[in-house]
Design an enzyme around this catalytic site. Sequence first.
Site, PDB file in Angstrom:
ATOM      1  N   LYS A  72     -17.392 -16.469  35.960  1.00 14.73           N
ATOM      2  CA  LYS A  72     -17.114 -15.437  36.458  1.00 14.73           C
ATOM      3  C   LYS A  72     -17.936 -14.791  37.682  1.00 14.73           C
ATOM      4  O   LYS A  72     -19.124 -15.309  37.668  1.00 14.73           O
ATOM      5  CB  LYS A  72     -16.870 -13.886  35.847  1.00 14.73           C
ATOM      6  CG  LYS A  72     -15.789 -12.891  36.269  1.00 14.73           C
ATOM      7  CD  LYS A  72     -14.332 -13.299  35.843  1.00 14.73           C
ATOM      8  CE  LYS A  72     -13.370 -12.326  35.995  1.00 14.73           C
ATOM      9  NZ  LYS A  72     -12.037 -12.810  35.314  1.00 14.73           N
TER      10      LYS A  72
HETATM   11  N1  GLU Z   1      -9.215 -13.631  37.082  1.00 17.85           N
HETATM   12  C1  GLU Z   1      -8.153 -14.035  36.128  1.00 17.85           C
HETATM   13  C2  GLU Z   1      -8.512 -13.821  34.696  1.00 17.85           C
HETATM   14  O1  GLU Z   1      -9.561 -13.000  34.570  1.00 17.85           O
HETATM   15  C3  GLU Z   1      -7.729 -15.570  36.517  1.00 17.85           C
HETATM   16  C4  GLU Z   1      -8.887 -16.640  36.368  1.00 17.85           C
HETATM   17  C5  GLU Z   1      -8.565 -17.989  37.018  1.00 17.85           C
HETATM   18  O2  GLU Z   1      -7.530 -18.333  37.071  1.00 17.85           O
HETATM   19  O3  GLU Z   1      -9.589 -18.778  36.916  1.00 17.85           O
HETATM   20  O4  GLU Z   1      -8.152 -14.543  33.793  1.00 17.85           O
END
Ligand code: GLU
Length: 422
Positions: free
Chosen positions: A115
């Site tokens: 993240k």
């Molecule tokens: N931000 C989204 C999540 O928390 C998508 C993450 C992604 O597609 O890599 O799952």
Amino acid sequence: MTIMVPSTATAPGRQALDSALHQLGQAAEHLGLDDGLRTMLATPRRSLTVSVPVRREDGRMDVVQGFRVQHNVSRGPAKGGIRFHPSTDIHEVTALAMWMTWKCALVGIPYGGAKGGVSVDPTELTTRELERLTRRYVNEILPLIGPEKDIPAPDVGTDEQTMAWIMDTYSVNTGYSVPGVVTGKPMTLGGSLGRAGSTSRGVQIAALAALGRSPEGARVAVQGFGKVGALAAQYLADAGCRVVAVSDISGAIYSASGLDVSDVRAWVAESGGVYGYRHADALSHDELFELDVDVLVPAALEGVITAENAPRIKARLIVEGANGPTTPEADEILAANGTVIVPDILANAGGVIVSYLEWVQNMQAYSWSAAEVEMKLRDLMEGAYGEVRSLATDRALTLRQAAHVIGVGRVAEAHQMRGLYP
Ligand code: GLU
């Protein structure tokens, strides 16, 4: 010069990290993992904090903090979104990265978890300031990312445009176009059909699977009418549910006979928020959580369902569109009251599933039809839901516990098969 470094005294993300560690601890206990492996899974592999200088329109320079955390890369490249939010800190980003690891393992896509975040309020910046901030942040985390290493995506406060700037910044540095470095891109840059609504589609699939009855007339409340919540409300209404309440930062609205969700979306596009929508009554944020509904969808930020409000929740089913909306204390209260929770790492996995499909298309320079993407999304979501449901039933676990046992178990197994280097 203003240095916008968040105060570590308040550390808002600490609660999210505590929740994530608590969930990991329970799963590790259930799986009987040894202490070394537990510690390894509790700590991120790589964690980078950067200072991002931003030139403002008036010529002044601000410095904001940015982060990229790769929690685990045992099952494949790190994968996870980038969040622009004023209360984002290293603890929150670490928790969110950990949830990505379990989520990818749970739905069976070959990624680890990551993240990113920048502690900034994007609504206070002009588009040009936002572009400069994004490009400089990407430059600072450049050594970590790449289509084989770590693939960012949208999260709270970022969108297709942000992803386009990331793709461009990375590609210019590389010397050629690299669409697979980021997912959630616009279609013109190698985005996938179905990616924009994918998290919401996944929420709909999970909600209908868990409802255990016909969706016709099922009462739904959605907290957070943003990228995920608005389309989740729409898809649930399309399936026959009665969406009686929705909220966003501007307020909450209620209609006992059901809201016309597309009309509310049109109002939000025009006015900026749900507040003031004429064909509904105003509600407080707290009241929305306490409505007598069949399904409650928290689709905003972490830690909104707590020991304080959980005893007053009447929803029979909670489907977590957001990451980490329920604290472990609230989880226990709700489980004791018989409320079923489809946990975040399952309910909102549609986003990363279609991110994966986008990346696969990019890597083979090919594109699939919307129907093909939707079919693969549905297969993965329904398959994961079925596995979680049957493990929960067999071992008398909550759906969250079962989801974590499967996700953590798969990552632990990958560690054990690979062995420790050197
Ligand atoms: N931000 C989204 C999540 O928390 C998508 C993450 C992604 O597609 O890599 O799952």
